[in-house]
Design a protein around this motif. Structure first.
Motif, PDB file in Angstrom:
ATOM      1  N   ILE A 158       0.828  -1.200   0.000  1.00  0.00           N
ATOM      2  CA  ILE A 158       0.000   0.000   0.000  1.00  0.00           C
ATOM      3  C   ILE A 158       0.867   1.256   0.000  1.00  0.00           C
ATOM      4  N   LEU A 159       2.039   1.224   0.663  1.00  0.00           N
ATOM      5  CA  LEU A 159       2.953   2.360   0.599  1.00  0.00           C
ATOM      6  C   LEU A 159       3.431   2.579  -0.836  1.00  0.00           C
ATOM      7  N   PHE A 160       3.843   1.494  -1.462  1.00  0.00           N
ATOM      8  CA  PHE A 160       4.283   1.557  -2.860  1.00  0.00           C
ATOM      9  C   PHE A 160       3.138   2.027  -3.753  1.00  0.00           C
ATOM     10  N   TYR A 161       1.954   1.508  -3.497  1.00  0.00           N
ATOM     11  CA  TYR A 161       0.772   1.834  -4.292  1.00  0.00           C
ATOM     12  C   TYR A 161       0.431   3.318  -4.198  1.00  0.00           C
ATOM     13  N   LEU A 162       0.404   3.867  -2.984  1.00  0.00           N
ATOM     14  CA  LEU A 162       0.058   5.276  -2.813  1.00  0.00           C
ATOM     15  C   LEU A 162       1.098   6.190  -3.449  1.00  0.00           C
ATOM     16  N   SER A 163       2.363   5.770  -3.452  1.00  0.00           N
ATOM     17  CA  SER A 163       3.414   6.590  -4.068  1.00  0.00           C
ATOM     18  C   SER A 163       3.261   6.652  -5.586  1.00  0.00           C
ATOM     19  N   LYS A 164       2.463   5.756  -6.152  1.00  0.00           N
ATOM     20  CA  LYS A 164       2.186   5.785  -7.593  1.00  0.00           C
ATOM     21  C   LYS A 164       1.005   6.694  -7.929  1.00  0.00           C
ATOM     22  N   TRP A 165       0.321   7.211  -6.893  1.00  0.00           N
ATOM     23  CA  TRP A 165      -0.844   8.058  -7.109  1.00  0.00           C
ATOM     24  C   TRP A 165      -0.641   9.493  -6.642  1.00  0.00           C
ATOM     25  N   TYR A 166       0.154   9.683  -5.589  1.00  0.00           N
ATOM     26  CA  TYR A 166       0.291  10.999  -4.970  1.00  0.00           C
ATOM     27  C   TYR A 166       1.705  11.546  -5.117  1.00  0.00           C
ATOM     28  N   THR A 167       1.803  12.884  -5.178  1.00  0.00           N
ATOM     29  CA  THR A 167       3.103  13.540  -5.180  1.00  0.00           C
ATOM     30  C   THR A 167       3.634  13.603  -3.747  1.00  0.00           C
ATOM     31  N   LYS A 168       4.930  13.911  -3.610  1.00  0.00           N
ATOM     32  CA  LYS A 168       5.527  13.941  -2.274  1.00  0.00           C
ATOM     33  C   LYS A 168       4.914  15.035  -1.403  1.00  0.00           C
ATOM     34  N   LYS A 169       4.408  16.111  -2.003  1.00  0.00           N
ATOM     35  CA  LYS A 169       3.774  17.172  -1.221  1.00  0.00           C
ATOM     36  C   LYS A 169       2.423  16.741  -0.676  1.00  0.00           C
ATOM     37  N   GLU A 170       1.835  15.750  -1.288  1.00  0.00           N
ATOM     38  CA  GLU A 170       0.517  15.267  -0.854  1.00  0.00           C
ATOM     39  C   GLU A 170       0.603  14.068   0.075  1.00  0.00           C
ATOM     40  N   LEU A 171       1.787  13.446   0.126  1.00  0.00           N
ATOM     41  CA  LEU A 171       1.880  12.142   0.781  1.00  0.00           C
ATOM     42  C   LEU A 171       1.762  12.187   2.299  1.00  0.00           C
ATOM     43  N   ALA A 172       2.386  13.166   2.965  1.00  0.00           N
ATOM     44  CA  ALA A 172       2.427  13.143   4.429  1.00  0.00           C
ATOM     45  C   ALA A 172       1.024  13.138   5.026  1.00  0.00           C
ATOM     46  N   ALA A 257       9.469  14.152 -10.125  1.00  0.00           N
ATOM     47  CA  ALA A 257      10.669  13.328 -10.001  1.00  0.00           C
ATOM     48  C   ALA A 257      11.741  13.688 -11.018  1.00  0.00           C
ATOM     49  N   GLY A 258      11.352  14.450 -12.038  1.00  0.00           N
ATOM     50  CA  GLY A 258      12.305  14.748 -13.088  1.00  0.00           C
ATOM     51  C   GLY A 258      12.519  13.594 -14.035  1.00  0.00           C
ATOM     52  N   SER A 339       3.028  19.374   8.399  1.00  0.00           N
ATOM     53  CA  SER A 339       4.262  18.897   7.791  1.00  0.00           C
ATOM     54  C   SER A 339       4.223  19.091   6.282  1.00  0.00           C
ATOM     55  N   ASP A 340       3.088  18.795   5.674  1.00  0.00           N
ATOM     56  CA  ASP A 340       2.923  19.013   4.238  1.00  0.00           C
ATOM     57  C   ASP A 340       2.964  20.500   3.893  1.00  0.00           C
ATOM     58  N   ARG A 341       2.266  21.288   4.696  1.00  0.00           N
ATOM     59  CA  ARG A 341       2.161  22.719   4.389  1.00  0.00           C
ATOM     60  C   ARG A 341       3.519  23.410   4.450  1.00  0.00           C
ATOM     61  N   PHE A 342       4.313  23.063   5.463  1.00  0.00           N
ATOM     62  CA  PHE A 342       5.635  23.673   5.604  1.00  0.00           C
ATOM     63  C   PHE A 342       6.706  22.947   4.793  1.00  0.00           C
ATOM     64  N   GLY A 343       6.373  21.771   4.249  1.00  0.00           N
ATOM     65  CA  GLY A 343       7.342  21.016   3.465  1.00  0.00           C
ATOM     66  C   GLY A 343       8.527  20.547   4.277  1.00  0.00           C
ATOM     67  N   LYS A 344       8.281  20.179   5.535  1.00  0.00           N
ATOM     68  CA  LYS A 344       9.339  19.735   6.440  1.00  0.00           C
ATOM     69  C   LYS A 344       9.031  18.329   6.937  1.00  0.00           C
ATOM     70  N   ARG A 345      10.084  17.535   7.089  1.00  0.00           N
ATOM     71  CA  ARG A 345       9.922  16.191   7.624  1.00  0.00           C
ATOM     72  C   ARG A 345      10.765  15.991   8.900  1.00  0.00           C
ATOM     73  N   PHE A 346      12.008  16.490   8.887  1.00  0.00           N
ATOM     74  CA  PHE A 346      12.923  16.243  10.006  1.00  0.00           C
ATOM     75  C   PHE A 346      12.345  16.740  11.328  1.00  0.00           C
ATOM     76  N   SER A 391       6.066   9.216   4.638  1.00  0.00           N
ATOM     77  CA  SER A 391       6.106  10.164   3.517  1.00  0.00           C
ATOM     78  C   SER A 391       7.534  10.626   3.250  1.00  0.00           C
ATOM     79  N   TRP A 392       8.356  10.728   4.287  1.00  0.00           N
ATOM     80  CA  TRP A 392       9.766  11.101   4.108  1.00  0.00           C
ATOM     81  C   TRP A 392      10.495  10.029   3.303  1.00  0.00           C
ATOM     82  N   LEU A 393      10.232   8.780   3.629  1.00  0.00           N
ATOM     83  CA  LEU A 393      10.815   7.675   2.864  1.00  0.00           C
ATOM     84  C   LEU A 393      10.363   7.710   1.416  1.00  0.00           C
ATOM     85  N   ALA A 394       9.048   7.876   1.199  1.00  0.00           N
ATOM     86  CA  ALA A 394       8.505   7.827  -0.156  1.00  0.00           C
ATOM     87  C   ALA A 394       9.093   8.913  -1.047  1.00  0.00           C
TER      88      ALA A 394
END
Length: 510
Positions: A158-172, A257-258, A339-346, A391-394
Motif C-alpha cells: 500500500i505504501l508503494f501503491y500510494l506513491s504511484k498516485w500521490y506527489t511527495k507534497k501530498e503524501l504526508a 521526479a524529473g 508537515s505538508d504545508r511547511f514542506g518539512k519532515r525532520f 512520507s519522508w521515505l517515499a
C-alpha cells in the motif's frame, strides 16, 4: 560493457532549440492541467483513501486482537504462561519479515495491486477466523506465524501503491490519514472486544476470544473481496479516468521526479531494483529509524494490560484504551497537514521524541490514576512519527519503482523486527513496578531514532547541494542516463533535451 556518451546539455541544445518559456512550460502543469489535477485528486481521495484506511484498520485489528484475547481468557484456555504468550506475540513478525522483500518484488512484477492486495486481505481474514479453533500452544503459534506471512504483503504494497498516485507534497497528510486506520483499530478493536466480552461470551459454546476472532476475521474476508473488484490499479489503467486525466496523473509525478515513474524493460528490472535499494545508505537509515519507533510503540501490544494496571475490570480496561488512540487520530492528522504545508519532515519527526520519553518516565515512576493515565496520551505521540517517516521515505527513495518497492519492503522488514524481541522486555515480574525494563528500552530506541533522523537530514541536504552543483555544470550522460531520459521523453511526448531539463527542479524534502 556499458559505454559512456559525452552528450551534454550544450550538445543537445545544438540539435533542439528550446526557449526558456518552453522549458518552464514543460516543467509544470498548464492551467488547464491544474484544473484536471484537482478533479483527479478529489477522485483519488474519494475512492482509494477510504479503502486503504478500512483495510489498514482491519489489518491492525486482526493482528492485535491477540492482546485483547488475553484479557478474555486466551491464556487460561490454551495453557499459556508468560513466555509462551510472548512467543505467540512475536512469532507473527517472523513470518511477516520473511515475506516482505519477496512479496513487494512480486507485486511490482505483477502490476495488479487490486488483485494482489485483495487476495492477501482475504487470506489473513481466513487465518484470523480459523484461529478461533486452536486448542493448544502449538496451534496458536502456528496460526500467528501464518498470519504474519499473509499480512506481510499489505503494508509495503500500500505504501508503494500510494506513491504511484500521490506527489511527495501530498503524501504526508495522506499517509497520516492512512495510518489513522491503525490508530482507530486500537480504539475500536478494543471497544469491539469489550462488546463481545459482554454480549457473546458463552454463546453456542464458544468463549469471548473465539467470537472475537470469528467476527473480525469474517469482516476482513468480505472487505478483501470488495478490494479485488473496486480498487483501481494505477492511474494509466483506471478506466473511470478520461485520457486527459490519465495523462495529468502520470505527468505530475514525472515532473516532480524529473523522470518517468517507469521501470526498465526486461525481467531483470526487479533484480536491479534490489541492488539499487540495498546499495543506497538511505534505505538503511530509514529502516533503522522505523525499527526504533516500532520498538518504542511496542507498548500497544500490551496496552490493555498496561491500562488494567490502573485497577479496573477487563471490560473497563478495554474501554479506557480508546481515548488515547482517538486523541492521536485527530492530532496526527493536524501534525501531518502542517508537515505538508511547511514542506518539512525532520522537525516533525523529531519533536515527538522528547514528549514520548516524558510519557515513558511518568508511567514508570507513578502509581496514581491521573498521572499514569495521562502518560498514555504522551506515549502515543510515537504514532505521530509514523506518517511523517512514511512520507519522508517515499519522497527520498528515487525511482524506478523496482527500487522503491524493495526499499519499502526492507524498511518494513527491519522496522518490524523490533516486534520480535520487544515483547520479551515486558516482564510479568516487573508489572508491579510498571515495567521499567520495557520503558527503558523504549526511551533508548527513541533516542537512536532521533540520531537516524539527524543523519538523514544532513545526508539529504548534501545530496541537494550536489544536485545544485550538477545544474550549474555540463555533465556527461551515460547510456543508463539516456535510457531514463528517453522513458521520460516518451511519456511527456518531448525530446531528450527537454526531459534532461525537467530533472533540474528535483530536491529531497528535509
Amino acid at each position: 560493457m556499458t559505454t559512456e556518451h559525452a552528450i551534454t546539455d550544450g550538445e543537445l541544445g545544438e540539435k533542439i532549440d528550446l526557449t526558456h518559456e518552453e522549458v518552464v512550460h514543460l516543467a509544470q502543469l498548464t492551467d488547464e492541467e491544474k484544473i484536471l489535477e484537482k478533479k483527479l485528486r478529489r477522485r483519488i481521495d474519494a475512492l482509494i483513501m477510504p479503502l486503504a484506511i478500512l483495510v489498514y484498520l482491519m489489518n491492525y485489528i486482526d493482528r492485535n486482537n491477540y492482546a485483547a484475547a488475553k484479557l478474555q481468557g486466551l491464556e487460561a484456555d490454551l495453557g499459556l504462561d508468560d513466555t509462551k504468550y510472548q512467543t505467540g506475540l512475536s512469532i507473527l513478525f517472523v513470518g511477516y519479515i520473511l515475506m516482505q522483500v519477496p512479496s513487494n518484488m512480486l507485486l511490482n512484477y505483477m502490476g495488479r495491486p487490486s488483485l494482489y492486495i485483495g487476495f492477501f486481505v482475504c487470506a489473513w481474514g481466513m487465518v484470523s477466523a480459523l484461529t478461533s479453533q486452536v486448542s493448544s500452544y502449538g496451534g496458536i503459534v502456528a496460526c500467528r506465524f501464518i498470519l504474519g506471512l499473509v499480512e506481510a504483503p499489505f503494508f509495503c504494497a500500500i505504501l508503494f501503491y500510494l506513491s504511484k498516485w500521490y506527489t511527495k507534497k501530498e503524501l504526508a497528510f495522506r499517509m497520516s490519514i492512512f495510518y489513522s486506520g491503525s490508530l482507530l483499530s486500537g480504539a475500536f478493536g478494543n471497544l469491539i472486544a469489550a462488546g463481545i466480552l459482554n454480549g457473546l461470551k458463552g454463546k453456542r459454546g464458544l468463549t469471548a476470544w473465539q467470537w472475537l476472532y470469528i467476527i473480525e476475521g469474517s469482516i476482513t474476508v468480505a472487505i478483501g473481496l470488495a478490494i479485488c473488484f473496486i480498487l483501481p490499479d494505477f492511474p494509466e489503467t483506471w478506466k473511470l479516468l478520461s485520457p486527459e486525466m490519465r495523462h495529468v496523473a502520470q505527468r505530475r509525478l514525472a515532473i516532480e521526479a524529473g523522470e518517468a515513474d517507469l521501470d526498465e524493460e526486461g525481467g531483470m528490472s526487479q533484480i536491479k531494483g534490489l541492488k539499487l535499494a540495498m546499495t543506497d545508505i538511505k534505505t538503511y537509515a530509514f529502516a533503522i529509524a522505523y525499527m526504533c519507533i516500532t520498538g518504542a510503540a511496542g507498548f500497544q501490544n500490551f496496552f490493555p494490560t498496561l491500562v488494567k494496571s490502573l485497577g479496573y475490570s477487563e471490560t473497563i480496561s478495554l474501554v479506557l484504551v480508546a481515548p488515547p488512540y482517538l486523541f492521536m487520530v485527530a492530532y496526527s492528522l493536524c501534525h501531518s497537514l502542517l508537515s505538508d504545508r511547511f514542506g518539512k519532515r525532520f522537525w516533525f519527526f523529531v519533536y515527538p521524541i522528547p514528549i514520548t520519553i516524558i510519557g515513558f518516565i511518568i508511567f514508570m515512576t507513578t502509581h496514581s490514576f491521573g498521572p499514569k493515565y495521562f502518560s498514555f496520551f504522551l506515549m502515543v505521540f510515537v504514532f505521530a512519527q509514523n506518517g511523517t517517516l512514511y512520507s519522508w521515505l517515499a519522497s527520498s527513495i528515487p525511482r524506478p519503482p523496482a527500487k522503491r518497492a524493495v526499499a519499502f519492503a526492507f524498511f518494513n522488514s527491519l522496522g518490524n523486527s523490533a516486534s520480535i524481541w520487544t515483547p520479551f522486555t515486558y516482564l510479568d515480574s516487573e508489572a508491579h513496578r510498571n515495567f521499567p525494563t520495557a520503558m527503558g528500552v523504549c526511551i533508548a530506541l527513541q533516542a537512536i531514532g532521533g540520531l537516524m533522523a539527524v543523519f538523514l537530514y544532513f545526508n539529504l541536504r548534501s545530496l541537494n547541494k550536489r544536485q545544485e552543483r550538477l545544474e550549474n555544470e555540463e555533465v556527461q550522460l551515460s547510456e543508463k542516463d539516456l535510457r531514463r531520459l528517453q522513458a521520460t521523453a516518451d511519456v511527456e511526448g518531448i525530446d531528450i533535451a527537454a526531459a534532461r531539463r525537467l530533472q533540474k527542479g528535483f530536491r529531497y524534502v528535509l
